[in-house]
Design an enzyme around this catalytic site. Sequence first.
Site, PDB file in Angstrom:
ATOM      1  N   GLY A   1       0.788  -1.227   0.000  1.00  0.00           N
ATOM      2  CA  GLY A   1       0.000   0.000   0.000  1.00  0.00           C
ATOM      3  C   GLY A   1       0.817   1.271   0.000  1.00  0.00           C
ATOM      4  O   GLY A   1       0.251   2.372   0.063  1.00  0.00           O
TER       5      GLY A   1
ATOM      6  N   ARG B   1      -7.655   1.604 -14.495  1.00  0.00           N
ATOM      7  CA  ARG B   1      -7.732   2.336 -13.233  1.00  0.00           C
ATOM      8  C   ARG B   1      -8.665   3.559 -13.260  1.00  0.00           C
ATOM      9  O   ARG B   1      -9.462   3.735 -12.339  1.00  0.00           O
ATOM     10  CB  ARG B   1      -6.331   2.759 -12.760  1.00  0.00           C
ATOM     11  CG  ARG B   1      -5.552   1.629 -12.104  1.00  0.00           C
ATOM     12  CD  ARG B   1      -4.149   2.039 -11.706  1.00  0.00           C
ATOM     13  NE  ARG B   1      -4.013   3.424 -11.319  1.00  0.00           N
ATOM     14  CZ  ARG B   1      -4.292   3.913 -10.107  1.00  0.00           C
ATOM     15  NH1 ARG B   1      -4.677   3.114  -9.140  1.00  0.00           N
ATOM     16  NH2 ARG B   1      -4.148   5.193  -9.861  1.00  0.00           N
TER      17      ARG B   1
ATOM     18  N   CYS C   1     -16.744   2.046 -25.387  1.00  0.00           N
ATOM     19  CA  CYS C   1     -18.125   2.494 -25.247  1.00  0.00           C
ATOM     20  C   CYS C   1     -18.547   2.533 -23.784  1.00  0.00           C
ATOM     21  O   CYS C   1     -19.429   1.793 -23.365  1.00  0.00           O
ATOM     22  CB  CYS C   1     -19.038   1.576 -26.036  1.00  0.00           C
ATOM     23  SG  CYS C   1     -18.413   1.287 -27.688  1.00  0.00           S
TER      24      CYS C   1
ATOM     25  N   TYR D   1      -0.888  -2.109 -12.052  1.00  0.00           N
ATOM     26  CA  TYR D   1      -2.331  -2.287 -12.267  1.00  0.00           C
ATOM     27  C   TYR D   1      -2.747  -1.756 -13.644  1.00  0.00           C
ATOM     28  O   TYR D   1      -3.833  -1.232 -13.825  1.00  0.00           O
ATOM     29  CB  TYR D   1      -3.140  -1.632 -11.128  1.00  0.00           C
ATOM     30  CG  TYR D   1      -2.718  -2.157  -9.772  1.00  0.00           C
ATOM     31  CD1 TYR D   1      -3.117  -3.423  -9.358  1.00  0.00           C
ATOM     32  CD2 TYR D   1      -1.879  -1.429  -8.931  1.00  0.00           C
ATOM     33  CE1 TYR D   1      -2.690  -3.937  -8.137  1.00  0.00           C
ATOM     34  CE2 TYR D   1      -1.448  -1.934  -7.709  1.00  0.00           C
ATOM     35  CZ  TYR D   1      -1.867  -3.183  -7.319  1.00  0.00           C
ATOM     36  OH  TYR D   1      -1.437  -3.699  -6.119  1.00  0.00           O
TER      37      TYR D   1
HETATM   38  C1  LIG Z   1      -2.846  -5.516  -3.487  1.00  0.00           C
HETATM   39  C2  LIG Z   1      -2.142  -5.997  -2.280  1.00  0.00           C
HETATM   40  C3  LIG Z   1      -0.844  -5.556  -2.003  1.00  0.00           C
HETATM   41  C4  LIG Z   1      -0.126  -4.522  -2.827  1.00  0.00           C
HETATM   42  O1  LIG Z   1      -0.699  -3.283  -2.796  1.00  0.00           O
HETATM   43  P1  LIG Z   1       0.108  -2.041  -3.424  1.00  0.00           P
HETATM   44  O2  LIG Z   1      -0.795  -0.892  -3.223  1.00  0.00           O
HETATM   45  O3  LIG Z   1       0.330  -2.345  -4.851  1.00  0.00           O
HETATM   46  O4  LIG Z   1       1.365  -1.922  -2.675  1.00  0.00           O
HETATM   47  C5  LIG Z   1      -0.205  -6.114  -0.923  1.00  0.00           C
HETATM   48  N1  LIG Z   1      -0.806  -7.030  -0.128  1.00  0.00           N
HETATM   49  C6  LIG Z   1      -2.058  -7.469  -0.357  1.00  0.00           C
HETATM   50  C7  LIG Z   1      -2.655  -8.478   0.533  1.00  0.00           C
HETATM   51  C8  LIG Z   1      -2.764  -6.958  -1.432  1.00  0.00           C
HETATM   52  O5  LIG Z   1      -4.022  -7.382  -1.659  1.00  0.00           O
END
Ligand SMILES: *Cc1c(COP(=O)(O)O)cnc(C)c1O
Length: 425
Positions: free
Chosen positions: A243, A317, A350, A379
């Site tokens: 994250g 996205r 579309c 992504y």
């Molecule tokens: C998607 C995800 C990540 C990675 O998220 P990022 O935002 O790309 O760093 C890490 N751990 C889990 C469990 C996820 O679902």
Amino acid sequence: MSHFFYQDGFLTADGHKLEDIAREHGTPTYVYSAPRILENLQRMQKAFDQGLNGKKHLICYAVKSNSHLAILKMLAKRGCGADVVSAGELNRCIKAGIDPQKIVFSGVGKTEKEIRFCLENNILQINAESLPELERISEIAIDMGLKAPVGLRINPDVAGGEHDKTSTGRKDDKFGISYNHGIESYQFAKNLKGLNVIGLSVHIGSQIVDIGPFAKAYAKIADFIDNLNDAGITLQNIDLGGGMGITYTTETPLNLDEYADIVNKTIGRFDGQLIFEPGRYFTADAGVLLARVEYLKVTPSGRKFVILDTGMGELMRPALYGVQHPVRPCREQPAETHPVEIFDVVGPICESSDIFDRNISGQIMQPGDFVAIMVSGAYGMSMASQYNTRPLPLEIMVDQDNITVISPRRSVDDIIANESIPGWI
Ligand SMILES: *Cc1c(COP(=O)(O)O)cnc(C)c1O
């Protein structure tokens, strides 16, 4: 972004003109900068090596952000493990030579087949997200005559992420086991004969640029681990998820030194291995999607749309999350032909949500121009679809010396090759 910038009027990737790549290979095309991916990795490794006080840690790249074998191999060669969410991703990691003892498996809906595949490959840890899943893993492990290494994904009830749809750690999100039932869930898992309960995982969301949500979640998890210890349960792995947020437009990225400091201050007292699961952080700003302008459309009310030959099929996205991706011309253009206007850049699909960037005030683009949709390395391709029977884009990896096609342009024949028409219709 240090690897994609203008030189002598041309947008370049590690010194190569993106317009030349677009002309030679066609569009839409993803271009990834290998040096940028490595720089992102090294920045994180350095922050963790310096900031985690020598604590043992493992970086498990979140494969779903960009699962290309070349990227997996690059990261594997530099010691990374992987966070996977399907048997398909696990397969890729094994092909790319990632040590199974550095692979964790996450996800709310693991099938029996996937769990078996994990156990056959002796991966480091399965992060379980519910009690029924723990029971299922245990049954399969007993059937296979072994003990499954599991972690419990704990939902700390903390919101994180750029967007409602990328927040995963609130109590009513579908992810993880409720914080308040955490201890009893561990006791439940401990009593299952097929499990070796070795870990905990937490992942609160994606694209988090503020330290606040991490600080809050990790403090709660640290308390939780203390409670677990009091209940006589000790763990080998604490998986703190991914994250880590980056810059798409104007965001200040997550400060990794600050992040490491927070980890230290909260989880630091736990002795065992820390696991991190960055995805976007490595790949997002290492990739662009090249496209060509097909049309400039002006509505009767004067609204201007630059229409590209790429859309939500290749980069979902914006449609999925309502976010914007900056679109840059591959060549600086003269003001006479490209005056400053207010316009939107949209795709051909579309769907009204097929918009890359809205209300741009800048030099308008013209049909035939090549553009780069920036920060598309994560992504992007991994979420691409063939909606509207549009073949998946070509992918290219570059460094200072090389421009290499890493997956070819597919054809419409590839899309329909495996379809068959029943004789009875
Ligand atoms: C998607 C995800 C990540 C990675 O998220 P990022 O935002 O790309 O760093 C890490 N751990 C889990 C469990 C996820 O679902």
